[in-house]
Design a protein around this motif. Sequence first.
Motif, mmCIF file in Angstrom:
data_model
loop_
_atom_site.group_PDB
_atom_site.id
_atom_site.type_symbol
_atom_site.label_atom_id
_atom_site.label_comp_id
_atom_site.label_asym_id
_atom_site.label_seq_id
_atom_site.Cartn_x
_atom_site.Cartn_y
_atom_site.Cartn_z
ATOM 1 N N TYR A 167 -5.212 4.176 -13.338
ATOM 2 C CA TYR A 167 -3.924 3.935 -13.997
ATOM 3 C C TYR A 167 -3.635 2.471 -14.327
ATOM 4 C CZ TYR A 167 -2.145 8.701 -13.342
ATOM 5 O OH TYR A 167 -1.936 10.052 -13.416
ATOM 6 N N CYS A 168 -4.398 1.552 -13.772
ATOM 7 C CA CYS A 168 -4.054 0.139 -13.926
ATOM 8 C C CYS A 168 -5.149 -0.631 -14.668
ATOM 9 C CB CYS A 168 -3.826 -0.505 -12.552
ATOM 10 S SG CYS A 168 -2.528 0.299 -11.578
ATOM 11 N N ASP A 169 -4.730 -1.766 -15.218
ATOM 12 C CA ASP A 169 -5.679 -2.669 -15.868
ATOM 13 C C ASP A 169 -5.669 -3.985 -15.104
ATOM 14 O OD1 ASP A 169 -7.505 -3.438 -17.906
ATOM 15 O OD2 ASP A 169 -5.924 -4.678 -18.772
ATOM 16 N N PHE A 170 -6.837 -4.395 -14.606
ATOM 17 C CA PHE A 170 -6.956 -5.626 -13.836
ATOM 18 C C PHE A 170 -8.365 -6.174 -14.041
ATOM 19 C CE2 PHE A 170 -8.037 -2.044 -11.157
ATOM 20 C CZ PHE A 170 -9.190 -2.440 -10.505
ATOM 21 N N PRO A 171 -8.627 -7.413 -13.703
ATOM 22 C CA PRO A 171 -9.946 -8.013 -13.947
ATOM 23 C C PRO A 171 -11.073 -7.230 -13.295
ATOM 24 C CG PRO A 171 -8.352 -9.716 -13.377
ATOM 25 C CD PRO A 171 -7.649 -8.403 -13.187
ATOM 26 N N ALA A 172 -12.149 -7.007 -14.069
ATOM 27 C CA ALA A 172 -13.371 -6.320 -13.627
ATOM 28 C C ALA A 172 -13.146 -4.846 -13.311
ATOM 29 C CB ALA A 172 -13.988 -7.020 -12.421
#
Length: 543
Positions: free
Chosen positions: A79-84
Amino acid sequence: MQFKFSLSSWQLIAWTTGLGLSLPLCFLIFESLQSDPEVFAHLWDTVLWDYINNTVLLIIGVAFLSCLIALPLGWLVAYCDFPAKKQFEWALMLPLAMPTYLIAYVYTDLFDYAGPVQIALRDYFGWQSPEDYWFFDIRTLGGATVMIALVLYPYLFLIFKTALKEQSHKLVHAAQIMGHSPTKSFFTVSLPLARGAIAAAIALISMEAMADFATVSYFAVSTLTTAVYDTWFGYYSLTAAAKISGIMLLILFVAIVVERYSRRNQAVYERQTQLSNEPLYMLSGTKAWAATAFASFILLIAFVIPVAVLLEYAVDYFDKAWNNEFFVYAWHSLKISAVVSLVTILLSIVVVYSQRLAPSKLSLWPGRLGSTGYALPGTVLAIAVLLPLTTVEDYLNQWLESSSWQPGLFLSGTLFAIIFAYVVRFYAIAHGSIESSFSRISPNLDMASQSMGRSPRQTLTSVHIPILRRGILTAALLVFIECMKELPAALLLRPFNFETLATHVFQYVSDEQLELASVAAVFIVVVGLIPLYFINRSMEHKH
């Protein structure tokens, strides 16, 4: 009144397969009901309750810790967008390739009194003896729980992540409109909707945790799995070992019944037809880097550090570990794994195809019966397999007693025992994959083939097999890798002076000399990465 009963050759083979593979479980249940007043009574009065208590605590601890690790990671990746994020989506499944006893040895070596961590602490703080400071003991029930959870959490991570991506985002958007924070939405929307998937994953993790022998044995933690092994080798009582195995099956049965009863009235109808990659929450700043740090920490301790240590061992001790024993035992493992993969694939195709030829509720039973062995832990499976094999040997030896030829242990004392045990245990993996692949083939192809005058066998070989190639390869790889890693059944059933890579590595682990088998350990891990690659590719295609 006359009844007519006809059974095709396909159905006959299917029922023979199902009944034959369920035979060890039937013998185990029967043997566990027999009287054994001495050995089992002695265990019951002395140590058995401690074994049961440790087993239950291990299962609960591994399930709880797996949830603490996998549920947040699954939610972040889905559900989330974060680095790598894209890298973590596949990398967090890598610990599945690591046998638990390898990670247990690595961390024991790191954290023991003579290990590098405590040596560095003593040098830095000037401590002279163990009385000067406190340091946790990894060789405990808690340590075994952590080691096993680090290897098994990817089951829950993969299943939960997939369940979340299949959920309709409308429900989460509705929660956002109502002012729910991401955390509250996680507990009130995502978790309840994925409860069935979570329960299935926890049931799988619980079975694997209870089945673990190597880690608890290495840590000297007494569980029912080690009790079966010790009872057989210490008392040579199959009946007592069967009774302990029956207790393990009862624990599994009760857990599954309670779980299903708890969600008997639950129904979820809204599903997306395809997996969604659209992030619902765009993390930034501290939250984004916290998510990356959490995922990195889990991947580091569950896979990167153990693999790095094993590679260091392999480089430093290459001359001693790269020897004839490695090649001989690798050939043993590869040979057995290849035979079991081929047998399970052929049997699965026949059983599933018989269901397709005559679909009915009754036709499903051969597959269900044949799949019962997957629930048996390795030590229990070994006892279950020994019972029918030794029964056949006893009857045949008694029947030929007057003759000059005595076959002896021609089943239980040969490779047949290991191969049969592996087929019983891993048939369910092949059956599930083949059944899933068959379900995607339109029945119209069968009817078109029949209209052209082709027999069922010709239809299978010329129509279905080419379409099933990907599913067959996936099933064969999964079975192959599981056979390569299987340890307890091999320890109990191997012929005299016969070793596989798993038993070879474990013997050195038990002697605190894994360095001398480091090449074999790295080989097991590398081979275990193969099905994870195919699973990841399959998930990418679904996206």
